[in-house]
Scaffold this active site. Sequence first.
Site, PDB file in Angstrom:
ATOM      1  CB  SER A 150       1.131  18.612  15.375  1.00 53.51           C
ATOM      2  OG  SER A 150       0.425  19.743  14.851  1.00 53.51           O
ATOM      3  CG  ASP A 280       7.265  19.952  10.928  1.00 55.28           C
ATOM      4  OD1 ASP A 280       6.863  20.563  10.541  1.00 55.28           O
ATOM      5  OD2 ASP A 280       7.318  19.858  12.267  1.00 55.28           O
ATOM      6  CG  HIS A 308       3.539  18.658  11.474  1.00 61.76           C
ATOM      7  ND1 HIS A 308       4.719  19.281  12.430  1.00 61.76           N
ATOM      8  CD2 HIS A 308       2.223  18.912  11.485  1.00 61.76           C
ATOM      9  CE1 HIS A 308       3.383  19.931  13.311  1.00 61.76           C
ATOM     10  NE2 HIS A 308       2.566  19.195  12.688  1.00 61.76           N
TER      11      HIS A 308
END
Length: 340
Positions: A150, A280, A308
């Site tokens: 991320s 995601d 995610h």
Amino acid sequence: MAADLDVVNLFVIAGGTLAIPILAFLASFLLWPSVLIKVYYWYWRRTLGLQVRYADCGGYRFCYSYRGKPGLRPSILMLHGFSAHKDTWLTVVKYLPKHLHIVCVDMPGHEGTTRTNTDDYSIQGQVRRIHQFVESIHLNRKPFHLVGTSMGGNVGGVYAACYPSELCSMTLICPDGIRHPCETKFDNHLQDLEHSNYTLSIPLIPTTPEEMEDMFRLCSHVRFRIPQQILQGLVDVRLPHNTFYEEVFMEIVGEKSRYALQEHLHLITAPLQVIWGKQDQVVDVSGASVIAELLPGCRVDLLENCGHSVVMEKPCRTAKLILEFIILQQNARGGTKKSS
């Protein structure tokens, strides 16, 4: 009769002894769940053989955990995502060989790493801080493997572009910083936030157990059943840091950082692996095709039934893919040396 009383007294004493830790656990669970969460992370670090250390750099202190020593395989540096911490990686570390040298650092301002009002928390600012950390622990004595997820993936990618000679290879997991063609649920939230001039609540900064549960639903395709007390504990742990998280959030969605990874892709020379959850809802999986188009040699691994939070949803698979890629790249370098 006296013997029977002795046995009864023994059971009473034993029962009382056992009751103390049981009652302590129940009290922690019901009254101080945040304490229980901290104990949980401490227990898992200890079980997995990770040690916590600090690195001081001219008045700035990094907190990190590590396991193993530099050896035949490259060292692995792991960068967590927004509002997380080094223990994010425990689930993945569990499935990596114990002889590997692994370093998990708290990102700038997060958890045990120094937080200042004057620091630059943009992606480029965080890259500079991580490089400072790498130099302070001499991790770059020989090229290492970098893993980022991320926000940590955005930072990791820009790091690779800025310091190419320090990396032998890299894994980016659902990295932020890409103009993905398809919108996600989070993109819609972000648009609403921008239209409200950021007066609405930020989905990634929960303030109640209900908002924490909503965040898990947004970030994870797998539905975890989390007790209300644990949700409250997670909120309690985060609440004192929410003002800081808001500051970082505004930095990383700002013009300077939002697409930093994509703007630096052409400078990345290290062999690249991209791992992405197909479901995601935060950073769309179409970002993987954007990276693959700009860096045709990269390896892309898409995970079914995964959102995610890849490291939480598919830790065993993630660890296996990372290790396979590291070995593949090391073997390729060995073959190149022999042929030359």
